[in-house]
Design a protein around this motif. Structure first.
Motif, PDB file in Angstrom:
ATOM      1  N   LYS A  87       2.697 -13.006  -5.923  1.00 52.87           N
ATOM      2  CA  LYS A  87       3.079 -12.065  -4.880  1.00 52.87           C
ATOM      3  C   LYS A  87       2.530 -12.525  -3.535  1.00 52.87           C
ATOM      4  O   LYS A  87       1.383 -12.947  -3.438  1.00 52.87           O
ATOM      5  N   ARG A  88       3.353 -12.429  -2.532  1.00 52.96           N
ATOM      6  CA  ARG A  88       2.932 -12.821  -1.193  1.00 52.96           C
ATOM      7  C   ARG A  88       1.747 -11.973  -0.745  1.00 52.96           C
ATOM      8  O   ARG A  88       1.742 -10.757  -0.920  1.00 52.96           O
ATOM      9  N   GLY A  89       0.723 -12.601  -0.219  1.00 54.31           N
ATOM     10  CA  GLY A  89      -0.454 -11.885   0.268  1.00 54.31           C
ATOM     11  C   GLY A  89      -1.560 -11.732  -0.750  1.00 54.31           C
ATOM     12  O   GLY A  89      -2.652 -11.265  -0.411  1.00 54.31           O
ATOM     13  N   GLN A 172      -8.674  -6.549  -1.520  1.00 55.85           N
ATOM     14  CA  GLN A 172      -7.230  -6.511  -1.740  1.00 55.85           C
ATOM     15  C   GLN A 172      -6.592  -5.214  -1.237  1.00 55.85           C
ATOM     16  O   GLN A 172      -5.374  -5.063  -1.281  1.00 55.85           O
ATOM     17  N   ALA A 173      -7.405  -4.292  -0.745  1.00 54.68           N
ATOM     18  CA  ALA A 173      -6.852  -3.043  -0.205  1.00 54.68           C
ATOM     19  C   ALA A 173      -5.897  -3.354   0.946  1.00 54.68           C
ATOM     20  O   ALA A 173      -6.217  -4.147   1.836  1.00 54.68           O
ATOM     21  N   LYS A 174      -4.741  -2.738   0.948  1.00 58.45           N
ATOM     22  CA  LYS A 174      -3.727  -3.012   1.971  1.00 58.45           C
ATOM     23  C   LYS A 174      -3.940  -2.208   3.247  1.00 58.45           C
ATOM     24  O   LYS A 174      -3.520  -2.614   4.327  1.00 58.45           O
ATOM     25  N   ARG A 181     -12.209   4.036   1.177  1.00 56.82           N
ATOM     26  CA  ARG A 181     -12.429   4.812  -0.045  1.00 56.82           C
ATOM     27  C   ARG A 181     -13.071   3.947  -1.130  1.00 56.82           C
ATOM     28  O   ARG A 181     -13.955   4.395  -1.856  1.00 56.82           O
ATOM     29  N   ARG A 182     -12.601   2.712  -1.253  1.00 59.88           N
ATOM     30  CA  ARG A 182     -13.138   1.822  -2.285  1.00 59.88           C
ATOM     31  C   ARG A 182     -14.582   1.437  -1.988  1.00 59.88           C
ATOM     32  O   ARG A 182     -15.407   1.346  -2.908  1.00 59.88           O
ATOM     33  N   VAL A 183     -14.878   1.216  -0.732  1.00 57.37           N
ATOM     34  CA  VAL A 183     -16.257   0.905  -0.339  1.00 57.37           C
ATOM     35  C   VAL A 183     -17.169   2.085  -0.667  1.00 57.37           C
ATOM     36  O   VAL A 183     -18.255   1.922  -1.236  1.00 57.37           O
TER      37      VAL A 183
END
Length: 203
Positions: A87-89, A172-174, A181-183
């Motif tokens: 997948k791109r990115g 990888q968060a967009k 939130r992930r942090v």
């Protein structure tokens, strides 16, 4: 032998049973541009039957711009590994970057793989996971650790594989709010010694 198109698993990807890396390369050469994914089926080691190694299978996939993901046991004698177009990115792991360097040195990159590589180098995804591979704690996570006493010490006690997986999940968060939130989850859960982004079965 390759058996593309015979047998379906879940999402409908074909199973491709090969005994040599050459058979896998032939299937990729014929189908990499039109298939959305495939399950590479190989004999398990205890059977003593021929099969390409993991490194060989992944290297051939990278030649054509594909990457591996989910591994499953098919039965007592066979296992399978899902491959699909990258997948791109998406970030590049260090082992795969080493494989790419080897392919380039040997002049073995296919045009499709070279195009995927060029796009990754252009959009920054080629280097996205470099800090992750070095287990570098980003500034926002470091600040979150500071706000949760004990979280940094317990984070450092996590296995390398766990820390790498969580750091990759963060980078990888967009969207910025998703990353935030992930942090926050990582620091909050690390304080009592828990790991973020862990799947838990439903009760």
């Amino acid at each position: 032998m390759a058996t593309g198109g015979q047998g379906r698993v879940g999402d409908g990807d074909p199973r491709v049973h090969v005994e040599t890396v050459e058979e896998w390369a032939d299937w990729l050469a014929a189908h990499h541009a039109d298939a959305t994914g495939a399950w590479l089926v190989t004999w398990r080691t205890p059977t003593g039957r021929p099969a390409p190694t993991y490194d060989e299978a992944v290297t051939e996939a990278l030649r054509f711009g594909w990457v591996d993901s989910v591994a499953r046991r098919l039965d007592d004698e066979r296992s399978m590994l899902r491959f699909s177009p990258r997948k791109r990115g998406s970030g590049w792991s260090r082992p795969n970057k080493v494989r790419i360097a080897r392919l380039e040195a040997d002049g073995r990159m296919a045009p499709a793989g070279a195009a995927v590589l060029a796009a990754a180098q252009a959009d920054g995804s080629w280097t996205l996971l470099d800090a992750v591979e070095d287990l570098e704690v980003p500034d926002d996570l470091a600040a979150a650790f500071d706000a949760h006493p004990g979280s940094r010490e317990r984070w450092e006690a996590f296995p390398r594989s766990a820390k790498r997986a969580i750091l990759e999940w963060i980078v990888q968060a967009k969207r910025a709010e998703t990353r935030a939130r992930r942090v926050a989850e990582t620091a909050e859960k690390a304080a009592p010694g828990e790991r973020a982004n862990q799947w838990t079965p439903k009760a």
